[in-house]
Design an enzyme around this catalytic site. Structure first.
Site, PDB file in Angstrom:
ATOM      1  N   SER A  16     -12.041 -12.853  -4.156  1.00  0.00           N
ATOM      2  CA  SER A  16     -13.491 -12.753  -4.330  1.00  0.00           C
ATOM      3  C   SER A  16     -13.929 -11.341  -4.700  1.00  0.00           C
ATOM      4  O   SER A  16     -14.979 -11.159  -5.308  1.00  0.00           O
ATOM      5  CB  SER A  16     -14.203 -13.182  -3.031  1.00  0.00           C
ATOM      6  N   TYR A  71      -1.968  -1.845  10.555  1.00  0.00           N
ATOM      7  CA  TYR A  71      -1.932  -2.090   9.104  1.00  0.00           C
ATOM      8  C   TYR A  71      -0.559  -1.705   8.530  1.00  0.00           C
ATOM      9  O   TYR A  71       0.029  -2.460   7.737  1.00  0.00           O
ATOM     10  CB  TYR A  71      -3.045  -1.263   8.463  1.00  0.00           C
ATOM     11  N   LYS A  97       2.088  -4.104   6.655  1.00  0.00           N
ATOM     12  CA  LYS A  97       2.498  -3.843   5.269  1.00  0.00           C
ATOM     13  C   LYS A  97       3.999  -3.581   5.164  1.00  0.00           C
ATOM     14  O   LYS A  97       4.631  -3.948   4.167  1.00  0.00           O
ATOM     15  CB  LYS A  97       1.688  -2.671   4.697  1.00  0.00           C
TER      16      LYS A  97
END
Ligand code: NAP
Length: 258
Positions: free
Chosen positions: A25, A166, A170
Protein backbone atom coordinates in the site's frame (compact mmCIF):
# COMPACT_ATOMS: atom_id res chain seq x y z
CA UNK A 1 16.85 -6.65 -38.88
CA UNK A 2 17.55 -3.94 -36.31
CA UNK A 3 18.73 -5.25 -32.97
CA UNK A 4 16.78 -3.63 -30.15
CA UNK A 5 18.72 -2.36 -27.16
CA UNK A 6 18.78 -4.90 -24.32
CA UNK A 7 16.43 -2.91 -22.11
CA UNK A 8 13.76 -3.02 -24.79
CA UNK A 9 13.84 -6.78 -24.85
CA UNK A 10 13.74 -7.03 -21.09
CA UNK A 11 11.05 -4.41 -20.56
CA UNK A 12 8.17 -6.89 -20.25
CA UNK A 13 10.13 -9.76 -18.76
CA UNK A 14 7.41 -10.59 -16.24
CA UNK A 15 4.50 -10.72 -18.67
CA UNK A 16 1.92 -13.35 -17.73
CA UNK A 17 3.31 -13.76 -14.19
CA UNK A 18 1.47 -13.07 -10.98
CA UNK A 19 3.21 -11.41 -8.03
CA UNK A 20 2.01 -11.29 -4.44
CA UNK A 21 3.58 -8.32 -2.66
CA UNK A 22 2.99 -7.77 1.06
CA UNK A 23 2.99 -4.22 2.41
CA UNK A 24 2.25 -2.88 -1.07
CA UNK A 25 0.00 0.00 0.00
CA UNK A 26 2.93 2.34 0.69
CA UNK A 27 6.67 2.92 0.50
CA UNK A 28 8.99 0.22 -0.81
CA UNK A 29 6.21 -2.34 -1.28
CA UNK A 30 4.21 0.05 -3.46
CA UNK A 31 7.29 0.77 -5.60
CA UNK A 32 7.88 -3.00 -5.94
CA UNK A 33 4.27 -3.61 -6.98
CA UNK A 34 4.44 -0.83 -9.60
CA UNK A 35 7.82 -2.00 -10.91
CA UNK A 36 6.68 -5.63 -11.27
CA UNK A 37 3.54 -4.40 -13.05
CA UNK A 38 5.74 -2.33 -15.35
CA UNK A 39 7.48 -5.62 -16.20
CA UNK A 40 4.09 -7.05 -17.18
CA UNK A 41 3.12 -8.92 -13.99
CA UNK A 42 -0.34 -8.93 -12.43
CA UNK A 43 -0.13 -8.02 -8.75
CA UNK A 44 -1.88 -9.01 -5.55
CA UNK A 45 -1.46 -5.93 -3.35
CA UNK A 46 -1.48 -6.97 0.32
CA UNK A 47 -1.91 -4.41 3.09
CA UNK A 48 -2.66 -4.32 6.82
CA UNK A 49 -5.28 -1.59 7.22
CA UNK A 50 -4.66 1.26 4.83
CA UNK A 51 -7.34 0.36 2.27
CA UNK A 52 -7.35 3.74 0.55
CA UNK A 53 -3.62 3.60 -0.19
CA UNK A 54 -3.85 -0.04 -1.30
CA UNK A 55 -6.68 0.80 -3.71
CA UNK A 56 -4.61 3.74 -4.99
CA UNK A 57 -1.70 1.35 -5.72
CA UNK A 58 -4.13 -0.94 -7.58
CA UNK A 59 -5.53 1.95 -9.62
CA UNK A 60 -2.03 3.01 -10.68
CA UNK A 61 -1.22 -0.57 -11.68
CA UNK A 62 -4.49 -1.19 -13.50
CA UNK A 63 -3.87 1.99 -15.52
CA UNK A 64 -0.76 0.31 -16.97
CA UNK A 65 -2.88 -2.48 -18.49
CA UNK A 66 -2.17 -5.36 -16.09
CA UNK A 67 -4.42 -6.47 -13.25
CA UNK A 68 -4.06 -5.62 -9.57
CA UNK A 69 -6.31 -6.46 -6.65
CA UNK A 70 -6.03 -5.37 -3.01
CA UNK A 71 -6.18 -7.86 -0.13
CA UNK A 72 -6.36 -6.89 3.54
CA UNK A 73 -4.34 -9.41 5.56
CA UNK A 74 -2.28 -9.30 8.72
CA UNK A 75 0.74 -11.40 7.75
CA UNK A 76 1.34 -12.25 11.40
CA UNK A 77 -1.93 -14.22 11.41
CA UNK A 78 -1.25 -17.68 9.99
CA UNK A 79 -4.91 -18.53 9.32
CA UNK A 80 -5.45 -15.22 7.55
CA UNK A 81 -2.39 -15.87 5.36
CA UNK A 82 -3.71 -19.34 4.50
CA UNK A 83 -6.97 -17.78 3.28
CA UNK A 84 -5.09 -15.03 1.44
CA UNK A 85 -2.92 -17.38 -0.60
CA UNK A 86 -5.92 -19.57 -1.50
CA UNK A 87 -7.86 -16.50 -2.61
CA UNK A 88 -5.01 -15.04 -4.68
CA UNK A 89 -4.49 -18.38 -6.44
CA UNK A 90 -8.24 -18.60 -7.13
CA UNK A 91 -8.38 -15.00 -8.42
CA UNK A 92 -5.23 -15.02 -10.57
CA UNK A 93 -4.85 -18.72 -11.39
CA UNK A 94 -1.53 -19.02 -9.54
CA UNK A 95 1.38 -17.17 -7.97
CA UNK A 96 4.83 -16.91 -9.58
CA UNK A 97 6.55 -14.27 -7.45
CA UNK A 98 6.26 -13.82 -3.69
CA UNK A 99 7.70 -10.64 -2.19
CA UNK A 100 7.76 -10.56 1.61
CA UNK A 101 8.04 -6.83 2.20
CA UNK A 102 5.59 -6.04 5.04
CA UNK A 103 7.43 -4.75 8.06
CA UNK A 104 7.13 -2.64 11.19
CA UNK A 105 9.48 -1.12 13.74
CA UNK A 106 9.15 -0.63 17.48
CA UNK A 107 12.47 0.95 18.42
CA UNK A 108 13.71 0.97 22.01
CA UNK A 109 16.87 0.12 23.88
CA UNK A 110 16.76 -3.45 25.20
CA UNK A 111 16.57 -1.96 28.70
CA UNK A 112 13.12 -0.57 27.86
CA UNK A 113 12.01 -3.19 25.34
CA UNK A 114 9.14 -5.29 26.61
CA UNK A 115 8.85 -8.93 25.51
CA UNK A 116 5.66 -7.89 23.65
CA UNK A 117 7.66 -5.25 21.70
CA UNK A 118 10.06 -7.98 20.66
CA UNK A 119 7.33 -10.49 19.74
CA UNK A 120 5.27 -7.99 17.76
CA UNK A 121 8.17 -7.10 15.45
CA UNK A 122 9.24 -10.74 15.05
CA UNK A 123 5.63 -11.80 14.35
CA UNK A 124 5.18 -9.39 11.44
CA UNK A 125 8.69 -9.13 9.98
CA UNK A 126 9.89 -12.72 10.34
CA UNK A 127 6.97 -15.03 11.05
CA UNK A 128 4.88 -13.17 8.48
CA UNK A 129 7.39 -14.13 5.79
CA UNK A 130 7.45 -17.72 7.05
CA UNK A 131 3.64 -17.88 6.85
CA UNK A 132 3.61 -16.69 3.23
CA UNK A 133 6.48 -18.96 2.21
CA UNK A 134 4.84 -21.97 3.88
CA UNK A 135 1.58 -21.37 2.02
CA UNK A 136 3.23 -20.78 -1.38
CA UNK A 137 5.73 -23.65 -0.95
CA UNK A 138 3.57 -26.57 -2.19
CA UNK A 139 2.25 -24.41 -5.03
CA UNK A 140 5.78 -23.55 -6.20
CA UNK A 141 6.93 -27.18 -5.76
CA UNK A 142 4.09 -28.45 -7.92
CA UNK A 143 4.81 -25.86 -10.63
CA UNK A 144 8.56 -26.49 -10.35
CA UNK A 145 9.11 -22.74 -10.54
CA UNK A 146 8.78 -19.68 -8.38
CA UNK A 147 10.56 -16.64 -7.03
CA UNK A 148 10.70 -15.69 -3.36
CA UNK A 149 12.20 -12.34 -2.42
CA UNK A 150 12.43 -11.33 1.22
CA UNK A 151 13.04 -7.71 2.17
CA UNK A 152 15.58 -7.81 4.97
CA UNK A 153 17.75 -4.82 5.99
CA UNK A 154 21.38 -3.82 6.47
CA UNK A 155 20.37 -3.73 10.15
CA UNK A 156 20.00 -7.51 9.92
CA UNK A 157 23.63 -7.70 8.78
CA UNK A 158 25.23 -5.36 11.28
CA UNK A 159 22.75 -4.82 14.13
CA UNK A 160 21.59 -1.43 15.37
CA UNK A 161 21.30 0.09 18.85
CA UNK A 162 17.62 0.57 19.66
CA UNK A 163 16.52 -2.04 17.13
CA UNK A 164 17.30 -5.40 18.75
CA UNK A 165 13.85 -6.72 17.82
CA UNK A 166 13.99 -5.44 14.23
CA UNK A 167 17.62 -6.56 13.70
CA UNK A 168 16.76 -10.03 15.04
CA UNK A 169 13.83 -10.30 12.64
CA UNK A 170 15.86 -9.07 9.67
CA UNK A 171 18.81 -11.35 10.48
CA UNK A 172 16.31 -14.20 10.90
CA UNK A 173 14.96 -13.46 7.42
CA UNK A 174 18.43 -14.11 6.02
CA UNK A 175 18.57 -17.53 7.71
CA UNK A 176 15.06 -18.25 6.45
CA UNK A 177 16.05 -17.17 2.92
CA UNK A 178 19.11 -19.42 2.77
CA UNK A 179 17.29 -22.43 4.25
CA UNK A 180 14.37 -22.13 1.84
CA UNK A 181 16.81 -21.57 -1.04
CA UNK A 182 18.49 -24.87 -0.19
CA UNK A 183 15.18 -26.72 0.20
CA UNK A 184 13.73 -25.54 -3.11
CA UNK A 185 16.81 -25.17 -5.35
CA UNK A 186 16.18 -28.54 -6.98
CA UNK A 187 12.61 -27.50 -7.84
CA UNK A 188 13.44 -24.47 -9.94
CA UNK A 189 12.46 -22.10 -7.16
CA UNK A 190 14.84 -19.35 -6.05
CA UNK A 191 14.77 -17.55 -2.72
CA UNK A 192 16.79 -14.39 -2.18
CA UNK A 193 16.91 -11.48 0.23
CA UNK A 194 17.43 -7.79 -0.35
CA UNK A 195 19.04 -5.71 2.37
CA UNK A 196 18.06 -2.08 1.83
CA UNK A 197 19.97 0.64 3.63
CA UNK A 198 18.32 3.96 4.40
CA UNK A 199 15.34 4.44 2.06
CA UNK A 200 12.99 7.46 2.12
CA UNK A 201 9.55 6.17 3.21
CA UNK A 202 7.02 6.70 6.03
CA UNK A 203 9.11 4.33 8.17
CA UNK A 204 12.26 6.47 8.02
CA UNK A 205 10.25 9.72 7.81
CA UNK A 206 9.31 9.09 11.43
CA UNK A 207 12.96 9.65 12.47
CA UNK A 208 13.89 13.16 13.58
CA UNK A 209 15.78 15.40 11.16
CA UNK A 210 19.10 15.20 13.06
CA UNK A 211 19.06 11.41 13.02
CA UNK A 212 18.26 11.37 9.28
CA UNK A 213 21.14 13.75 8.56
CA UNK A 214 23.50 11.62 10.66
CA UNK A 215 22.58 8.45 8.75
CA UNK A 216 22.88 10.19 5.37
CA UNK A 217 26.37 11.40 6.30
CA UNK A 218 27.44 7.76 6.80
CA UNK A 219 26.27 6.67 3.35
CA UNK A 220 29.16 6.66 0.85
CA UNK A 221 26.74 7.90 -1.85
CA UNK A 222 25.63 10.69 0.53
CA UNK A 223 21.91 10.34 -0.17
CA UNK A 224 19.03 8.19 1.01
CA UNK A 225 17.81 5.54 -1.40
CA UNK A 226 14.46 5.76 -3.18
CA UNK A 227 11.88 2.94 -2.95
CA UNK A 228 12.44 2.46 -6.70
CA UNK A 229 16.09 1.54 -6.06
CA UNK A 230 14.88 -1.49 -4.09
CA UNK A 231 12.09 -2.21 -6.58
CA UNK A 232 14.55 -2.45 -9.49
CA UNK A 233 16.56 -5.08 -7.62
CA UNK A 234 13.38 -7.05 -6.88
CA UNK A 235 12.36 -6.95 -10.55
CA UNK A 236 15.73 -8.40 -11.53
CA UNK A 237 15.62 -11.20 -8.93
CA UNK A 238 12.04 -11.99 -10.01
CA UNK A 239 13.03 -12.36 -13.66
CA UNK A 240 14.20 -15.40 -15.62
CA UNK A 241 17.52 -13.62 -15.98
CA UNK A 242 18.20 -14.30 -12.28
CA UNK A 243 17.39 -18.02 -12.49
CA UNK A 244 20.87 -19.10 -11.28
CA UNK A 245 20.91 -16.78 -8.26
CA UNK A 246 19.57 -18.22 -5.01
CA UNK A 247 20.30 -17.78 -1.30
CA UNK A 248 21.85 -14.40 -2.05
CA UNK A 249 21.59 -11.27 0.09
CA UNK A 250 21.74 -8.21 -2.14
CA UNK A 251 22.51 -4.91 -0.43
CA UNK A 252 20.76 -1.87 -1.91
CA UNK A 253 22.27 0.74 0.35
CA UNK A 254 24.49 3.24 -1.49
CA UNK A 255 27.46 1.48 0.08
CA UNK A 256 26.31 1.95 3.71
CA UNK A 257 27.08 -1.56 4.94
CA UNK A 258 30.11 -2.16 2.75
P1 NAP B 1 6.31 1.54 5.45
O1 NAP B 1 6.35 2.72 4.57
O2 NAP B 1 6.13 1.73 6.91
O3 NAP B 1 5.18 0.53 4.90
C1 NAP B 1 4.93 -0.65 5.58
C2 NAP B 1 4.01 -1.52 4.77
O4 NAP B 1 3.82 -2.76 5.46
C3 NAP B 1 2.61 -0.92 4.59
O5 NAP B 1 2.15 -1.28 3.31
C4 NAP B 1 1.80 -1.62 5.67
O6 NAP B 1 0.41 -1.71 5.35
C5 NAP B 1 2.43 -2.99 5.65
N1 NAP B 1 2.25 -3.75 6.90
C6 NAP B 1 2.63 -3.39 8.14
N2 NAP B 1 2.26 -4.33 9.04
C7 NAP B 1 1.65 -5.31 8.32
C8 NAP B 1 1.03 -6.54 8.67
N3 NAP B 1 0.98 -6.98 9.94
N4 NAP B 1 0.47 -7.30 7.69
C9 NAP B 1 0.50 -6.87 6.40
N5 NAP B 1 1.07 -5.72 6.01
C10 NAP B 1 1.63 -4.95 6.96
O7 NAP B 1 7.66 0.67 5.31
P2 NAP B 1 8.83 0.73 4.21
O8 NAP B 1 9.84 1.70 4.67
O9 NAP B 1 8.25 0.82 2.86
O10 NAP B 1 9.48 -0.71 4.44
C11 NAP B 1 9.11 -1.84 3.68
C12 NAP B 1 10.02 -3.00 4.07
O11 NAP B 1 11.39 -2.63 3.83
C13 NAP B 1 9.94 -3.36 5.54
O12 NAP B 1 10.08 -4.75 5.70
C14 NAP B 1 11.14 -2.65 6.14
O13 NAP B 1 11.58 -3.28 7.30
C15 NAP B 1 12.14 -2.81 5.00
N6 NAP B 1 13.22 -1.85 5.03
C16 NAP B 1 12.96 -0.51 4.99
C17 NAP B 1 14.03 0.38 5.02
C18 NAP B 1 13.82 1.87 4.95
O14 NAP B 1 14.82 2.60 5.08
N7 NAP B 1 12.63 2.34 4.73
C19 NAP B 1 15.34 -0.09 5.14
C20 NAP B 1 15.56 -1.46 5.19
C21 NAP B 1 14.49 -2.33 5.13
P3 NAP B 1 -0.63 -0.50 5.75
O15 NAP B 1 -0.33 0.64 4.80
O16 NAP B 1 -1.98 -1.10 5.51
O17 NAP B 1 -0.36 -0.14 7.16
Amino acid sequence: MRLLPRWHKSDMILQGKTALVTGASRGIGKAIALRLAQGGANVAVVYAGNQEKAEQTCQEINATGVTAKAYCCNVADYDAVTGLVEQVIADFGGIDILVNNAGIVCDKLVLKMKPQDFDQVLDVNLKGAFHLIKQCYPHFMKKRSGRIINISSVVGLGGQAGQANYASAKAGLIGLTKSVAKELAGRGVTCNAIAPGYISTDMTGALDEKKREAITAQIPMKRPGAPEDVANAVAFLASDEASYITGEVLRVDGGLAM
